[in-house]
Design an enzyme around this catalytic site. Sequence first.
Site, short mmCIF file in Angstrom:
data_model
loop_
_atom_site.label_atom_id
_atom_site.label_comp_id
_atom_site.label_asym_id
_atom_site.label_seq_id
_atom_site.Cartn_x
_atom_site.Cartn_y
_atom_site.Cartn_z
N SER A 40 85.53 73.89 58.56
CA SER A 40 86.86 73.31 58.74
C SER A 40 87.38 73.68 60.13
O SER A 40 87.02 74.73 60.67
CB SER A 40 87.84 73.84 57.69
OG SER A 40 89.18 73.47 58.01
N TYR A 86 91.90 80.62 53.68
CA TYR A 86 90.93 79.53 53.77
C TYR A 86 90.29 79.50 55.16
O TYR A 86 89.06 79.42 55.30
CB TYR A 86 91.63 78.21 53.45
CG TYR A 86 90.77 76.99 53.55
CD1 TYR A 86 89.94 76.63 52.50
CD2 TYR A 86 90.81 76.18 54.68
CE1 TYR A 86 89.14 75.49 52.59
CE2 TYR A 86 90.02 75.04 54.77
CZ TYR A 86 89.19 74.71 53.72
OH TYR A 86 88.41 73.60 53.80
N LYS A 119 86.38 80.00 56.37
CA LYS A 119 85.64 78.97 57.11
C LYS A 119 85.12 79.50 58.44
O LYS A 119 84.06 79.07 58.92
CB LYS A 119 86.52 77.74 57.31
CG LYS A 119 86.82 77.00 56.01
CD LYS A 119 85.53 76.60 55.30
CE LYS A 119 85.79 75.83 54.03
NZ LYS A 119 84.54 75.39 53.37
#
Length: 278
Positions: free
Chosen positions: A169, A182, A186
Amino acid sequence: MTEQPEQPEQPEQPEQSEQSEQPGRPGRAAPDSGKVALVTGGSRGIGYGVAEALVARGDRVCITGRGEDALKEAVERLGADRAIAVVGKAHDEAHQAVAVQRTMEVFGRVDFLINNAGTNPVYSPMADLDLGVARKVYETNVISALGFAQQTYRAWQKEHGGAIVNIASVAGLSPSPFIGAYGMSKAAMINLTVQLAHEFAPGVRVNAIAPAVVKTKFAQALYEGREAEAAAAYPLGRLGVPQDIGGAAAFLTSDQSAWITGQTLVVDGGIFLNAGVH
């Protein structure tokens, strides 16, 4: 933010690609390529977009996910002659082993692995982040990808070669307020990509894709009710769709990318061009 969540929700209907000949089913003109892919989190969203692109070019696929009904519907759309499904939780080592074993039993090989399954269960500043949640995010998004890579490498790729694509991401490349856990996972996935690329060479190429916001249920909170406003920030004038990532994954598992490994391909509609512009 950008890939299949680990949640047993009803599948969304994917937007149709230009290759589709029938509603909800990829074009079937391509002959069997003889190649096989394992796509984690493949029942909908980005995972389904990747599976659809690979089937359309002639690959056979095994898709995984937590929702049995969603997986059955995805296999029906992809074509039961080209796709199978294995239900389970991505971070479960037993599930990882079963998914790879089942792929080998049915198709006899597993050339490509697309690590797409992931989760983002919390929106929180890092100062307030529950550490238990952080561990869950890391376990699902990073450790599961390593586990699947180990399994596919041992089962087929070590002796026969292949390619791995990790769906990362843009949140792993720059600060992303409220989704820091998150983004942290990533960033680790991007580092995992270069570690595996170094260790698995020369037979196995390992690359990552870093999408910006893609229109899936997983990312819906980032654009719902304000899509036009969100899209206006992108130089290409729109948010991503699963087929954008499917095309990138198809390239990174093709002969056209035979001299590419250890790279992270940013697929972001140009949003990074605006970095530093206020």
